[in-house]
Design a protein around this motif. Structure first.
Motif, PDB file in Angstrom:
ATOM      1  N   THR A  54       0.804  -1.115  -0.070  1.00 17.45           N
ATOM      2  CA  THR A  54      -0.029  -0.067   0.154  1.00 17.45           C
ATOM      3  C   THR A  54       0.875   1.349   0.130  1.00 17.45           C
ATOM      4  O   THR A  54       0.798   2.275  -0.826  1.00 17.45           O
ATOM      5  CB  THR A  54      -0.854   0.086   1.313  1.00 17.45           C
ATOM      6  N   HIS A  55       2.096   1.149   0.678  1.00 13.04           N
ATOM      7  CA  HIS A  55       2.753   2.436   0.979  1.00 13.04           C
ATOM      8  C   HIS A  55       3.441   2.455  -0.441  1.00 13.04           C
ATOM      9  O   HIS A  55       3.605   3.607  -1.008  1.00 13.04           O
ATOM     10  CB  HIS A  55       3.939   2.116   2.089  1.00 13.04           C
ATOM     11  N   ILE A  74       2.589   1.141  10.334  1.00 15.38           N
ATOM     12  CA  ILE A  74       3.855   0.960   9.646  1.00 15.38           C
ATOM     13  C   ILE A  74       4.730   0.903  11.101  1.00 15.38           C
ATOM     14  O   ILE A  74       5.702  -0.145  10.985  1.00 15.38           O
ATOM     15  CB  ILE A  74       4.352   2.159   8.841  1.00 15.38           C
ATOM     16  N   SER A  75       4.638   1.704  11.851  1.00 13.89           N
ATOM     17  CA  SER A  75       5.434   1.679  13.077  1.00 13.89           C
ATOM     18  C   SER A  75       5.329   0.314  13.835  1.00 13.89           C
ATOM     19  O   SER A  75       6.504  -0.279  14.529  1.00 13.89           O
ATOM     20  CB  SER A  75       5.049   2.832  13.827  1.00 13.89           C
ATOM     21  N   SER A  92       2.999   9.874   0.429  1.00 17.90           N
ATOM     22  CA  SER A  92       4.079   8.674   0.859  1.00 17.90           C
ATOM     23  C   SER A  92       4.989   9.424   1.762  1.00 17.90           C
ATOM     24  O   SER A  92       5.551   8.907   2.831  1.00 17.90           O
ATOM     25  CB  SER A  92       4.719   8.171  -0.510  1.00 17.90           C
ATOM     26  N   GLU A  93       5.428  10.718   1.265  1.00 13.93           N
ATOM     27  CA  GLU A  93       6.386  11.525   1.893  1.00 13.93           C
ATOM     28  C   GLU A  93       5.970  11.735   3.517  1.00 13.93           C
ATOM     29  O   GLU A  93       6.784  11.653   4.538  1.00 13.93           O
ATOM     30  CB  GLU A  93       6.749  12.698   1.199  1.00 13.93           C
ATOM     31  N   LEU A  94       4.785  12.427   3.508  1.00 12.26           N
ATOM     32  CA  LEU A  94       4.237  12.534   4.848  1.00 12.26           C
ATOM     33  C   LEU A  94       4.040  11.439   5.752  1.00 12.26           C
ATOM     34  O   LEU A  94       4.485  11.540   6.941  1.00 12.26           O
ATOM     35  CB  LEU A  94       2.839  13.140   4.902  1.00 12.26           C
ATOM     36  N   THR A  95       3.790  10.337   5.281  1.00 12.84           N
ATOM     37  CA  THR A  95       3.733   9.177   6.041  1.00 12.84           C
ATOM     38  C   THR A  95       5.171   8.700   6.548  1.00 12.84           C
ATOM     39  O   THR A  95       5.200   8.328   7.855  1.00 12.84           O
ATOM     40  CB  THR A  95       3.042   7.687   5.271  1.00 12.84           C
ATOM     41  N   VAL A 154       6.826   8.919  15.154  1.00 11.71           N
ATOM     42  CA  VAL A 154       6.298   7.871  16.136  1.00 11.71           C
ATOM     43  C   VAL A 154       7.251   6.949  16.501  1.00 11.71           C
ATOM     44  O   VAL A 154       7.436   6.657  17.839  1.00 11.71           O
ATOM     45  CB  VAL A 154       5.016   7.211  15.199  1.00 11.71           C
ATOM     46  N   ASN A 155       8.261   6.320  15.666  1.00 12.68           N
ATOM     47  CA  ASN A 155       9.395   5.617  15.869  1.00 12.68           C
ATOM     48  C   ASN A 155      10.241   6.200  16.914  1.00 12.68           C
ATOM     49  O   ASN A 155      10.575   5.527  18.078  1.00 12.68           O
ATOM     50  CB  ASN A 155      10.219   5.233  14.782  1.00 12.68           C
TER      51      ASN A 155
END
Length: 207
Positions: free
Chosen positions: A46-47, A71-72, A98-101, A108-109
């Motif tokens: 998806t990403h 994703i994290s 994509s870039e903002l994700t 988050v990580n």
């Protein structure tokens, strides 16, 4: 955290094992690890599809926050993290999903790492007049002023050797600048950190 290694190790143990209950237990673990791999592949696919789309798409920041959490979870232990979502549905911007994700996943990580896999994480989206924002807040170790001044420098990292390249936040800043957005950092040693990105809600990203 590496389901493929789990599958390989358990498969090797089954080959020479004649204890049926233990074999059945190992087989169950293999099935669960296989499901985990399937989830990872689906999320990455998806990403990848998002990365091929135009960089001037309409993006709901709350969707970006949710996608980043998905994703994290593949690289961080979130089982002891309390996640608080404070979303505004109208927080929509123009840019690259994509870039903002990638940016929010990085935040988050880092937040999970700062809390040593245990604490409280806030995901916040807002809209006011012609501005939209997204924040990632944690109650982790926080940063002193000297560290805050350096974290966006190339190759600077506070992580142990082998656990960080120092490129993450440097790349993050470049992506934020590309979106004509501003980054606000609030942090206090021992009390946590908040990263907030403030966007023009309708302006296209630079090319």
């Amino acid at each position: 955290r590496n389901p493929l290694q789990v599958i390989m190790a358990l498969s090797e143990s089954i080959i020479d094992d004649d204890d049926l209950p233990r074999i059945q237990g190992d087989a169950h673990e293999i099935v669960e690890a296989s499901k985990r791999i399937s989830e990872i592949v689906n999320d990455l696919s998806t990403h990848a599809r998002d990365a091929r789309t135009t960089g001037n798409s309409s993006i709901n920041l709350s969707d970006i926050a949710d996608k980043s959490m998905e994703i994290s979870k593949h690289t961080r232990n979130l089982s002891s993290i309390e996640v608080v979502k404070q979303y505004t549905d109208e927080a929509v911007v123009i840019g690259s999903s994509s870039e903002l994700t990638q940016v929010i996943t990085n935040f988050v990580n880092n937040a999970v790492d700062a809390m040593n896999d245990e604490g409280k994480l806030w995901l916040i989206t807002n809209k006011s007049e012609d501005k939209c924002s997204i924040s990632v807040k944690d109650n982790g170790s926080g940063m002193d002023e000297a560290t805050q001044k350096k974290i966006f420098d190339p190759f600077f990292t506070t992580k142990e050797p082998g656990k960080g390249t120092g490129l993450g936040l440097h790349v993050v800043r470049k992506i934020i600048e590309k979106h004509d957005a501003k980054l606000e950092l609030k942090s206090k040693l021992g009390e946590g950190t908040t990263f907030t990105i403030i966007f023009p809600s309708t302006k296209k990203i630079s090319t």
